[in-house]
Design a protein around this motif. Structure first.
Motif, PDB file in Angstrom:
ATOM      1  N   SER A 148      23.557  -0.410  56.187  1.00 61.36           N
ATOM      2  CA  SER A 148      24.016  -0.957  57.324  1.00 61.36           C
ATOM      3  C   SER A 148      23.104  -0.437  58.571  1.00 61.36           C
ATOM      4  O   SER A 148      23.008  -1.023  59.660  1.00 61.36           O
ATOM      5  CB  SER A 148      25.454  -0.707  57.698  1.00 61.36           C
ATOM      6  OG  SER A 148      25.607   0.635  58.031  1.00 61.36           O
TER       7      SER A 148
ATOM      8  N   GLY B 202      20.311  -2.993  58.805  1.00 56.78           N
ATOM      9  CA  GLY B 202      20.707  -4.360  59.143  1.00 56.78           C
ATOM     10  C   GLY B 202      20.496  -5.188  57.661  1.00 56.78           C
ATOM     11  O   GLY B 202      20.569  -6.321  57.797  1.00 56.78           O
TER      12      GLY B 202
ATOM     13  N   SER C  18      22.083  -6.670  54.448  1.00 58.23           N
ATOM     14  CA  SER C  18      23.558  -7.004  54.259  1.00 58.23           C
ATOM     15  C   SER C  18      24.360  -6.585  53.050  1.00 58.23           C
ATOM     16  O   SER C  18      23.687  -5.908  52.279  1.00 58.23           O
ATOM     17  CB  SER C  18      23.528  -8.749  53.829  1.00 58.23           C
ATOM     18  OG  SER C  18      22.746  -8.802  52.525  1.00 58.23           O
TER      19      SER C  18
END
Length: 406
Positions: free
Chosen positions: A355, A358, A360
């Motif tokens: 995370s 970024g 998923s």
């Protein structure tokens, strides 16, 4: 007239390491010759691991309470420097994993099915889980193998008993000795248990499925070997100013080998406590540092989280700067301390690290699935590094690098 010792006596007094080596070879041979037979004796390995997991929580609780209750006033222990070594070792592992991942970047074919287990939602959830483990019900902590909770209750009971009568303290000491004797008996069955574990693993998985992930495994195992054979000895040398390799190699041989096949730091706690006793470490120190290390000293987990996260980063083509890589190292080190004590527990923390970039959750969970595929080697090596390092750092903090006399 001298009499020859019985076969049982020779087996129980012989070299445990040699017997384990024989068990490993026998397990590989049996699985190669008759996989069906190997699968049928898998219960031997499961029985051994279950016995270790059953006795470990009781041993830790009684040993910690007894050690603190019987501790003499003014007596010095080395728990604080051991905790510092745990932090240094885990953070160094994450940094080494970052360096290896940039030197040998790997990419993945993310076609694996999503894992069914849910990862934590963030670093706050990991820390929250650790906090609630401390205040767990003592019976539940013993039943579930929650060593943070067991340590908390053991320390609390030990402090409460510190001013108890001598007879009460002696009773706890006697119970501690009795449980330790039971542990020794369980450990003597390690060759049979490992024979069953090896036979089952080779029969069910082999190593064909791992061929496609050779480079990823090489980065993971290379990082772990570098920590075990370079970083850990350097830490020991700085602490003791003595040759660290006799101690490091002893711990890898007598703790790491067993941990490799049990794939559980918790199950290896009795093995490590017995090794610390042989090394003549201070009982008040190792009775706390070993179970605590099984929970928070997670160098191997930090490497796994970092390497697989950066493999995902390279796969999706995200650019990583130095500051983000350093942040990943810190997050991986902290997250590793909250890794579940079960096999593959560190893999569920990969989405948390992903995370940061970024990535998923769908992609991250596919990386987790890849981790489970290579877990037969990755998780075993990870546990071996974690568990053996517990003893290495405990001995180093006590200034002990001399090997026990056989």
């Amino acid at each position: 007239m001298t009499t020859q010792p019985s076969l049982i006596k020779r087996l129980t007094s012989g070299s445990l390491v040699l017997q384990i080596l024989i068990g490993i070879i026998a397990g590989v041979v049996l699985a190669s010759v008759s996989p069906s037979t190997a699968k049928s004796i898998a219960f031997l390995g499961s029985l051994f691991v279950s016995a270790l997991k059953a006795v470990a929580p009781v041993l830790v609780f009684i040993l910690v309470a007894s050690s603190i209750a019987n501790q003499k006033k003014g007596e010095h222990t080395h728990v604080r420097p051991i905790l510092l070594l745990y932090v240094i070792g885990t953070l160094a592992s994450a940094l080494v994993a970052v360096s290896m991942s940039f030197l040998f970047p790997t990419t993945l074919v993310l076609t694996a099915p999503e894992a069914a287990m849910a990862p934590p939602g963030g670093i706050g959830e990991v820390l929250n889980t650790l906090l609630f483990k401390v205040v767990d019900n003592p019976v539940n902590a013993l039943m579930t193998g929650n060593f943070i909770g067991i340590l908390a209750w053991g320390v609390a009971l030990g402090l409460a008993l510190h001013k108890a009568s001598k007879s009460t303290k002696q009773m706890f000491h006697d119970v501690s000795e009795s449980v330790t004797l039971i542990v020794r008996m369980v450990i003597r069955f390690a060759p049979i248990g490992i024979f069953g574990l090896v036979a089952q693993t080779v029969a069910e998985t082999g190593f064909v499925a791992l061929a496609g992930y050779g480079k990823l495994l090489a980065v993971l195992l290379g990082s772990m070997l570098f920590i075990a054979l370079v970083v850990n000895p350097l830490v020991v040398f700085v602490r003791t100013r003595k040759n660290p390799y006799p101690l490091v190699l002893l711990c890898l041989r007598e703790s790491g080998v067993t941990a490799f096949f049990t794939r559980s730091s918790a199950a290896n706690v009795p093995v490590n406590l017995a090794l610390c006793e042989r090394l003549k470490l201070h009982e008040d120190t190792y009775s706390v540092s070993i179970p605590l290390g099984a929970t928070i000293n997670m160098a191997g987990a930090a490497i796994t989280i970092t390497v697989l996260t950066l493999a995902a980063v390279h796969t999706v083509g995200v650019e990583v700067d130095i500051a983000t890589a350093l942040l990943l190292s810190v997050v991986a080190a902290v997250s590793a301390c909250g890794a579940s004590g079960v096999a593959g527990g560190s893999l569920l923390l990969i989405p948390l690290a992903c995370s940061l970039f970024g990535i998923s959750n769908d992609v991250a969970m596919q990386v987790v699935a890849v981790g489970f595929i290579i877990g037969v080697v990755q998780d075993s090596a990870e546990t071996a590094l974690n568990s053996s390092t517990d003893v290495v750092f405990s001995a180093a903090a006590c200034g002990q690098t001399e090997l026990p006399k056989q």
